[in-house]
Design a protein around this motif. Structure first.
Motif, PDB file in Angstrom:
ATOM      1  N   VAL A  20       0.840  -1.191   0.000  1.00 17.44           N
ATOM      2  CA  VAL A  20       0.000   0.000   0.000  1.00 17.44           C
ATOM      3  C   VAL A  20       0.877   1.244   0.000  1.00 17.44           C
ATOM      4  CG1 VAL A  20      -1.871  -1.173   1.231  1.00 17.44           C
ATOM      5  CG2 VAL A  20      -0.142   0.096   2.522  1.00 17.44           C
TER       6      VAL A  20
ATOM      7  N   ARG B 266      -1.527   7.728  -2.959  1.00 21.84           N
ATOM      8  CA  ARG B 266      -2.265   7.841  -4.211  1.00 21.84           C
ATOM      9  C   ARG B 266      -1.488   8.704  -5.212  1.00 21.84           C
ATOM     10  NH1 ARG B 266      -6.157   7.040  -0.369  1.00 21.84           N
ATOM     11  NH2 ARG B 266      -7.985   5.828  -0.995  1.00 21.84           N
TER      12      ARG B 266
ATOM     13  N   SER C  73      -3.988  -5.395  -2.039  1.00 25.13           N
ATOM     14  CA  SER C  73      -3.998  -3.944  -1.932  1.00 25.13           C
ATOM     15  C   SER C  73      -5.430  -3.451  -2.075  1.00 25.13           C
ATOM     16  CB  SER C  73      -3.071  -3.312  -2.970  1.00 25.13           C
ATOM     17  OG  SER C  73      -2.770  -1.965  -2.625  1.00 25.13           O
ATOM     18  N   GLY C  74      -5.600  -2.109  -2.139  1.00 27.45           N
ATOM     19  CA  GLY C  74      -6.928  -1.522  -2.065  1.00 27.45           C
ATOM     20  C   GLY C  74      -7.469  -0.938  -3.348  1.00 27.45           C
TER      21      GLY C  74
ATOM     22  N   ASP D 254      -1.270   1.448  -4.898  1.00 29.91           N
ATOM     23  CA  ASP D 254      -2.175   0.284  -4.957  1.00 29.91           C
ATOM     24  C   ASP D 254      -2.290  -0.224  -6.390  1.00 29.91           C
ATOM     25  OD1 ASP D 254      -2.547   1.146  -2.348  1.00 29.91           O
ATOM     26  OD2 ASP D 254      -4.697   0.790  -2.354  1.00 29.91           O
TER      27      ASP D 254
ATOM     28  N   HIS E 271      -1.097  -3.991  -7.945  1.00 36.65           N
ATOM     29  CA  HIS E 271      -1.943  -4.935  -8.675  1.00 36.65           C
ATOM     30  C   HIS E 271      -1.391  -5.191 -10.077  1.00 36.65           C
ATOM     31  CE1 HIS E 271      -4.936  -5.003  -5.550  1.00 36.65           C
ATOM     32  NE2 HIS E 271      -5.233  -3.723  -5.682  1.00 36.65           N
TER      33      HIS E 271
ATOM     34  N   ALA F 150      -7.810  -7.549  -4.523  1.00 37.92           N
ATOM     35  CA  ALA F 150      -8.200  -6.140  -4.474  1.00 37.92           C
ATOM     36  C   ALA F 150      -9.357  -5.985  -3.500  1.00 37.92           C
ATOM     37  CB  ALA F 150      -8.602  -5.645  -5.864  1.00 37.92           C
TER      38      ALA F 150
ATOM     39  N   ASN G 197      -9.516  -0.810   4.997  1.00 36.25           N
ATOM     40  CA  ASN G 197      -8.123  -0.971   5.407  1.00 36.25           C
ATOM     41  C   ASN G 197      -7.953  -2.104   6.419  1.00 36.25           C
ATOM     42  OD1 ASN G 197      -7.615   1.224   3.779  1.00 36.25           O
ATOM     43  ND2 ASN G 197      -7.396   2.685   5.452  1.00 36.25           N
TER      44      ASN G 197
ATOM     45  N   VAL H  56      -7.703  -5.361   4.519  1.00 37.85           N
ATOM     46  CA  VAL H  56      -6.368  -5.528   3.946  1.00 37.85           C
ATOM     47  C   VAL H  56      -5.404  -6.004   5.026  1.00 37.85           C
ATOM     48  CG1 VAL H  56      -4.406  -4.336   2.894  1.00 37.85           C
ATOM     49  CG2 VAL H  56      -6.726  -3.824   2.108  1.00 37.85           C
TER      50      VAL H  56
ATOM     51  N   SER I 185      -2.639   4.961   4.380  1.00 43.15           N
ATOM     52  CA  SER I 185      -1.684   3.849   4.400  1.00 43.15           C
ATOM     53  C   SER I 185      -1.138   3.620   5.803  1.00 43.15           C
ATOM     54  CB  SER I 185      -0.529   4.140   3.438  1.00 43.15           C
ATOM     55  OG  SER I 185      -1.002   4.268   2.117  1.00 43.15           O
TER      56      SER I 185
END
Length: 369
Positions: free
Chosen positions: A112, A115, A141-142, A148, A152, A164, A211, A214, A232
């Protein structure tokens, strides 16, 4: 699980005011979700709150809609439920999944971060994910922008498995530009997971809940670029609270995105420059953890957990024993003239009313209002 019980569990999990912890306690108290739903009016009368479960037809429509998408539901204490997630204090009662749900039981590492990630951070996240997948680890991950997304994508590029966890419904990809990535994860051997009903648009209050999933799924969590007080770092805190291993990538102290990871390293997180640093410090996971159960055994034949609700005066008696200092439930049983199941029943009503909170270690405390 019988279809009727699965439907009842979905309805109970979608009942306003019944969170994950109380979902579990209601089933422990009443033996099944169907019985818990039937008992809700009584709990409402004793707790002073209204609990309205969605009608069966509404839950049936949600089940049918998820099936049309090619998805399914995984219920707490069913064989397909991820065993590490079940160890949380408040595991999600039901997960809507799209893709290969068996990936949820594999060894997983979370990746993580920010952004608004740097190009270098994204590349490192891709390489980390690819290296972990090459070693047989699924990357979780998210599905957010930045780190993130890179994690992926790195897992998919290595033909590995990725999980995800989304904050909204399975039918509401977020961010919108990741709709194709979400579909690709489900189609290429990964899995998309949501705790939320279909149609739920992600809101700020949903992300901490995402979160925690995760953090609960993984053996270890890697933070790649994170500003102070970022989501995060919330995930990192939740991972530590769940007993997971924590990893962080160091960064340039002049870059605000590096402060969160650098701080985590100061606090004891493993300094991480590549997948080998994670693999060298990742704890082992048993091939099969014991199946989580919500059905405790009665202490003896005379103490059934399904006995009648205790009288109202007993509630006041027990509440007087609970203060602002946490107290063990076993101590409460010893200090009052009630059976253990009766105490548990009263505590459930008190918690549903918002008067007490249950803490780890089977302790309770007065709620702060």
């Amino acid at each position: 699980m019988a279809p009727a019980e699965a439907l009842a569990r979905l309805r109970l999990s979608r009942t306003e005011g019944i969170g994950p912890a109380n979902f579990r306690r209601l089933i422990q108290r009443h033996g099944s979700a169907g019985a818990a739903l039937a008992a809700l009016p009584g709990h409402a009368a004793r707790s002073g709150r209204a609990f309205t479960a969605p009608p069966p037809a509404e839950a049936e429509r949600e089940m049918a809609a998820v099936a049309r998408m090619g998805g399914d539901f995984v219920f707490l204490d069913s064989p397909g439920y991820p065993p590490l997630l079940a160890l949380l204090e408040d595991p999600p009662p039901v997960l809507a999944v799209l893709g290969d749900a068996t990936v949820l039981k594999r060894r997983q590492v979370g990746v993580v971060g920010a952004r608004a990630a740097s190009a270098a951070g994204r590349r490192l996240a891709e390489e980390l994910a690819a290296g972990l997948c090459t070693a047989g680890i699924a990357v979780t991950s998210g599905l957010a922008r930045g780190i993130d997304t890179a994690a992926h994508q790195g897992a998919l590029a290595a033909q590995g498995r990725t999980v995800a966890v989304v904050a909204g419904g399975l039918d509401v990809p977020y961010p919108a530009e990741n709709a194709a990535l979400q579909a690709r994860i489900a189609a290429e051997g990964g899995v998309v997971v949501s705790e939320a009903p279909l149609g739920t648009a992600p809101m700020a209050r949903h992300f901490p809940r995402r979160n925690r999933i995760v953090a609960g799924l993984v053996l270890g969590l890697v933070v790649v670029e994170a500003a102070p007080r970022s989501g995060s770092l919330i995930t990192a805190r939740l991972a530590l609270e769940a007993g997971r291993e924590l990893f962080a990538v160091p960064g340039n102290p002049m870059d605000p995105r590096a402060r969160g990871g650098n701080d985590l390293i100061r606090q004891g997180a493993h300094l991480t420059e590549g997948a080998e640093d994670v693999l060298a410090n990742l704890p082992a996971q048993p091939l099969e953890l014991p199946l989580f159960s919500m059905r405790p055994e009665p202490r003896n034949a005379a103490e059934s957990p399904l006995e009648a609700p205790p009288p109202a005066e007993s509630t006041g008696q027990l509440l007087e024993l609970i203060g602002t200092v946490p107290v063990a439930v076993d101590d409460l049983v010893r200090r009052c003239q009630l059976s253990a199941p009766s105490v548990q029943a009263i505590l459930l009503d008190l918690e549903l009313s918002g008067l007490v909170e249950t803490l780890p270690g089977n302790r309770v405390v007065r709620s702060v209002t």
